[in-house]
Motif scaffolding. Structure first.
Motif, PDB file in Angstrom:
ATOM      1  N   ALA A  61      28.571  11.891  48.212  1.00  0.00           N
ATOM      2  CA  ALA A  61      29.147  12.199  46.898  1.00  0.00           C
ATOM      3  C   ALA A  61      30.675  12.156  46.950  1.00  0.00           C
ATOM      4  CB  ALA A  61      28.673  13.572  46.428  1.00  0.00           C
ATOM      5  N   THR A  62      31.239  12.697  48.027  1.00  0.00           N
ATOM      6  CA  THR A  62      32.696  12.680  48.169  1.00  0.00           C
ATOM      7  C   THR A  62      33.224  11.257  48.320  1.00  0.00           C
ATOM      8  OG1 THR A  62      32.589  14.840  49.257  1.00  0.00           O
ATOM      9  CG2 THR A  62      34.629  13.583  49.492  1.00  0.00           C
ATOM     10  N   VAL A  63      32.518  10.462  49.115  1.00  0.00           N
ATOM     11  CA  VAL A  63      32.936   9.069  49.303  1.00  0.00           C
ATOM     12  C   VAL A  63      32.906   8.315  47.980  1.00  0.00           C
ATOM     13  CG1 VAL A  63      32.316   6.874  50.378  1.00  0.00           C
ATOM     14  CG2 VAL A  63      32.279   8.971  51.732  1.00  0.00           C
ATOM     15  N   ASN A  64      31.842   8.494  47.215  1.00  0.00           N
ATOM     16  CA  ASN A  64      31.740   7.796  45.927  1.00  0.00           C
ATOM     17  C   ASN A  64      32.861   8.212  44.979  1.00  0.00           C
ATOM     18  OD1 ASN A  64      29.476   6.370  46.705  1.00  0.00           O
ATOM     19  ND2 ASN A  64      28.040   7.882  45.890  1.00  0.00           N
ATOM     20  N   GLN A  65      33.208   9.489  44.999  1.00  0.00           N
ATOM     21  CA  GLN A  65      34.288   9.951  44.135  1.00  0.00           C
ATOM     22  C   GLN A  65      35.626   9.356  44.564  1.00  0.00           C
ATOM     23  OE1 GLN A  65      34.015  11.889  41.276  1.00  0.00           O
ATOM     24  NE2 GLN A  65      36.144  11.203  41.070  1.00  0.00           N
ATOM     25  N   LEU A  66      35.865   9.307  45.868  1.00  0.00           N
ATOM     26  CA  LEU A  66      37.103   8.713  46.360  1.00  0.00           C
ATOM     27  C   LEU A  66      37.194   7.236  45.990  1.00  0.00           C
ATOM     28  CD1 LEU A  66      37.385  10.334  49.909  1.00  0.00           C
ATOM     29  CD2 LEU A  66      38.864  10.767  47.928  1.00  0.00           C
ATOM     30  N   LEU A  67      36.084   6.530  46.101  1.00  0.00           N
ATOM     31  CA  LEU A  67      36.091   5.106  45.744  1.00  0.00           C
ATOM     32  C   LEU A  67      36.337   4.925  44.255  1.00  0.00           C
ATOM     33  CD1 LEU A  67      33.144   3.742  47.932  1.00  0.00           C
ATOM     34  CD2 LEU A  67      35.605   3.558  48.356  1.00  0.00           C
ATOM     35  N   ARG A  68      35.753   5.774  43.425  1.00  0.00           N
ATOM     36  CA  ARG A  68      36.001   5.671  41.985  1.00  0.00           C
ATOM     37  C   ARG A  68      37.462   5.943  41.669  1.00  0.00           C
ATOM     38  NH1 ARG A  68      30.768   8.034  41.535  1.00  0.00           N
ATOM     39  NH2 ARG A  68      31.665  10.135  41.469  1.00  0.00           N
ATOM     40  N   ASP A  69      38.046   6.938  42.349  1.00  0.00           N
ATOM     41  CA  ASP A  69      39.457   7.246  42.104  1.00  0.00           C
ATOM     42  C   ASP A  69      40.380   6.144  42.606  1.00  0.00           C
ATOM     43  OD1 ASP A  69      38.671   9.656  41.005  1.00  0.00           O
ATOM     44  OD2 ASP A  69      39.033  10.824  42.838  1.00  0.00           O
ATOM     45  N   SER A  70      39.927   5.362  43.579  1.00  0.00           N
ATOM     46  CA  SER A  70      40.744   4.282  44.146  1.00  0.00           C
ATOM     47  C   SER A  70      40.526   2.944  43.459  1.00  0.00           C
ATOM     48  CB  SER A  70      40.437   4.118  45.648  1.00  0.00           C
ATOM     49  OG  SER A  70      40.640   5.331  46.347  1.00  0.00           O
ATOM     50  N   SER A  71      39.628   2.884  42.515  1.00  0.00           N
ATOM     51  CA  SER A  71      39.245   1.611  41.913  1.00  0.00           C
ATOM     52  C   SER A  71      40.369   1.026  41.067  1.00  0.00           C
ATOM     53  CB  SER A  71      37.997   1.807  41.042  1.00  0.00           C
ATOM     54  OG  SER A  71      37.706   0.637  40.325  1.00  0.00           O
ATOM     55  N   THR A  72      40.583  -0.275  41.208  1.00  0.00           N
ATOM     56  CA  THR A  72      41.586  -0.966  40.393  1.00  0.00           C
ATOM     57  C   THR A  72      40.950  -1.560  39.143  1.00  0.00           C
ATOM     58  OG1 THR A  72      41.256  -2.897  41.824  1.00  0.00           O
ATOM     59  CG2 THR A  72      43.188  -1.543  42.248  1.00  0.00           C
ATOM     60  N   ASP A  73      40.130  -0.765  38.452  1.00  0.00           N
ATOM     61  CA  ASP A  73      39.596  -1.241  37.184  1.00  0.00           C
ATOM     62  C   ASP A  73      40.695  -1.185  36.129  1.00  0.00           C
ATOM     63  OD1 ASP A  73      39.636   1.473  36.044  1.00  0.00           O
ATOM     64  OD2 ASP A  73      37.970   1.850  37.401  1.00  0.00           O
ATOM     65  N   ALA A  75      41.039   0.455  33.371  1.00  0.00           N
ATOM     66  CA  ALA A  75      41.459   1.775  32.909  1.00  0.00           C
ATOM     67  C   ALA A  75      42.426   2.425  33.894  1.00  0.00           C
ATOM     68  CB  ALA A  75      40.222   2.660  32.705  1.00  0.00           C
ATOM     69  N   HIS A  76      42.105   2.355  35.191  1.00  0.00           N
ATOM     70  CA  HIS A  76      42.995   2.945  36.195  1.00  0.00           C
ATOM     71  C   HIS A  76      44.322   2.196  36.274  1.00  0.00           C
ATOM     72  CE1 HIS A  76      39.513   5.093  38.422  1.00  0.00           C
ATOM     73  NE2 HIS A  76      40.244   5.979  37.765  1.00  0.00           N
ATOM     74  N   LEU A  77      44.284   0.887  36.123  1.00  0.00           N
ATOM     75  CA  LEU A  77      45.527   0.117  36.151  1.00  0.00           C
ATOM     76  C   LEU A  77      46.444   0.487  34.994  1.00  0.00           C
ATOM     77  CD1 LEU A  77      44.264  -3.441  37.161  1.00  0.00           C
ATOM     78  CD2 LEU A  77      45.688  -1.914  38.527  1.00  0.00           C
ATOM     79  N   ALA A  78      45.872   0.853  33.860  1.00  0.00           N
ATOM     80  CA  ALA A  78      46.676   1.267  32.714  1.00  0.00           C
ATOM     81  C   ALA A  78      47.253   2.664  32.913  1.00  0.00           C
ATOM     82  CB  ALA A  78      45.833   1.225  31.442  1.00  0.00           C
ATOM     83  N   ASP A  79      46.505   3.548  33.573  1.00  0.00           N
ATOM     84  CA  ASP A  79      46.941   4.942  33.730  1.00  0.00           C
ATOM     85  C   ASP A  79      47.853   5.141  34.940  1.00  0.00           C
ATOM     86  OD1 ASP A  79      45.457   5.586  31.505  1.00  0.00           O
ATOM     87  OD2 ASP A  79      43.704   6.271  32.649  1.00  0.00           O
ATOM     88  N   ASN A  80      47.471   4.605  36.093  1.00  0.00           N
ATOM     89  CA  ASN A  80      48.217   4.859  37.325  1.00  0.00           C
ATOM     90  C   ASN A  80      48.168   3.615  38.209  1.00  0.00           C
ATOM     91  OD1 ASN A  80      49.600   6.084  39.380  1.00  0.00           O
ATOM     92  ND2 ASN A  80      48.233   7.837  39.577  1.00  0.00           N
ATOM     93  N   PRO A  81      48.875   2.560  37.836  1.00  0.00           N
ATOM     94  CA  PRO A  81      48.707   1.268  38.522  1.00  0.00           C
ATOM     95  C   PRO A  81      49.153   1.296  39.984  1.00  0.00           C
ATOM     96  CG  PRO A  81      50.553   1.197  36.987  1.00  0.00           C
ATOM     97  CD  PRO A  81      49.832   2.478  36.728  1.00  0.00           C
ATOM     98  N   VAL A  82      50.283   1.915  40.300  1.00  0.00           N
ATOM     99  CA  VAL A  82      50.794   1.888  41.670  1.00  0.00           C
ATOM    100  C   VAL A  82      49.831   2.598  42.614  1.00  0.00           C
ATOM    101  CG1 VAL A  82      52.678   2.599  43.182  1.00  0.00           C
ATOM    102  CG2 VAL A  82      53.189   1.733  40.890  1.00  0.00           C
ATOM    103  N   PHE A  83      49.345   3.754  42.201  1.00  0.00           N
ATOM    104  CA  PHE A  83      48.449   4.527  43.071  1.00  0.00           C
ATOM    105  C   PHE A  83      47.180   3.749  43.387  1.00  0.00           C
ATOM    106  CE2 PHE A  83      44.738   7.300  43.422  1.00  0.00           C
ATOM    107  CZ  PHE A  83      45.072   8.008  44.570  1.00  0.00           C
ATOM    108  N   VAL A  84      46.525   3.197  42.375  1.00  0.00           N
ATOM    109  CA  VAL A  84      45.241   2.544  42.623  1.00  0.00           C
ATOM    110  C   VAL A  84      45.421   1.217  43.354  1.00  0.00           C
ATOM    111  CG1 VAL A  84      44.032   3.688  40.736  1.00  0.00           C
ATOM    112  CG2 VAL A  84      45.211   1.524  40.305  1.00  0.00           C
TER     113      VAL A  84
END
Length: 306
Positions: A61-73, A75-84
């Motif tokens: 569960a933790t791994v899946n959450q980390l991967l979702r938070d790291s995803s360059t989809d 939505a994430h590129l619009a919110d926090n592009p450098v981090f992802v």
């Protein structure tokens, strides 16, 4: 043959065998990163090894959450592009059993030993960023135009394959012709297979874009290779001026016509031409639907991640 001669021959044979083994170990060692030869690849590779171990052995569960938070989809590129963009490149699709890890070590070590860590990191980052943006931004545009559902903005997209493919393109320009075309042939075949099958349209276009990005970096890496060679030889890094040839390049030098002396008499020193010889130097795991093979476990466009 006397016992002394036999002992000398046996000793010489043992010494030759030991020398061959040492040369083989040195050649093998150059394929792997080291603190002196390829520090960037060594440090980055250890980070990838750590995340791969955690992805395989850590809490699911933790791994899946980390991967979702790291995803360059999108939505994430619009919110926090450098981090992802950075976080997505810290994971290897497939974990410890992925061929990406092996290819990463071999390709980036070979490139860094030729051009240095800064240029290698630049090529990898450029390929990773450009190919990601080139494949995710059209998804955002399609959603805005109403051609894809809003769920397409939330996908699972991570991995190193775009940066790795860019380094493959850059390395090919530093190899000798046989190695160059062999490497480009393998990479091109993978890209062609992706485009023909089109299992994952995003990654199918992302890998050729990354490969072309690496090829576009050839002036940068060739300059780095020249500077590294000059530094190793103790010469200035700037390229010396190349004089013009004094006779046609197709004419063998031993048959060059003599050059007249300053007094106009025959038989001056033969002219010598001078020139500069040129420096010679995966399909990612794709799942059903419109997955991004850049990283691996991506949900199809239009299908929210689980």
């Amino acid at each position: 043959m006397t016992p002394v001669d036999a002992d000398e021959r046996a000793g010489a044979g043992a010494a030759a065998s030991a020398g061959r083994r040492r040369r083989a170990f040195r050649a093998l060692g150059r394929l792997l990163p080291s603190p002196q030869g390829a520090p960037f690849t060594l440090v980055y590779g250890l980070i990838l090894l750590g995340t791969a171990v955690y992805a395989d052995l850590g809490d699911e569960a933790t791994v899946n959450q980390l991967l979702r938070d790291s995803s360059t989809d999108a939505a994430h590129l619009a919110d926090n592009p450098v981090f992802v963009l950075v976080a997505s490149a810290l994971w290897v699709a497939g974990g410890l059993y992925s061929a990406y890890g092996v290819a990463f070590v071999l390709v980036l070590t070979a490139l860094e030993r030729r051009v240095g860590g800064a240029r290698t990191a630049g090529v990898f980052l450029l390929g990773h960023v450009l190919a990601t943006l080139a494949t995710e931004l059209p998804v955002a545009g399609a959603v805005a135009a109403g051609r894809l559902p809003e769920a397409s903005l939330h996908r699972l997209d991570y991995g190193i394959s775009f940066g790795l493919m860019a380094c493959v393109g850059a390395l090919s320009g530093l190899l000798r012709p046989f190695g160059r075309w062999a490497l480009l042939g393998v990479a091109g075949a993978m890209c062609a297979q992706d485009l023909i099958e089109l299992v994952d349209p995003l990654a199918s276009w992302g890998h050729p874009i990354a490969l072309l990005t690496g090829l576009a970096c050839l002036p940068l890496v060739r300059d780095g290779a020249r500077r590294a060679g000059a530094a190793a030889a103790g010469a200035p890094s700037a390229d010396p001026p190349v004089p013009l040839p004094l006779f046609p390049p197709w004419l063998p030098r031993q048959y060059a016509p003599p050059r007249a002396s300053q007094e106009g008499g025959p038989g001056g020193p033969a002219g010598r031409g001078a020139g500069e010889e040129p420096v010679e130097g995966r399909r990612a795991e794709a799942h059903g639907g419109l997955d991004h093979a850049h990283g691996g476990e991506a949900g199809g466009v239009g299908v929210p991640p689980t």
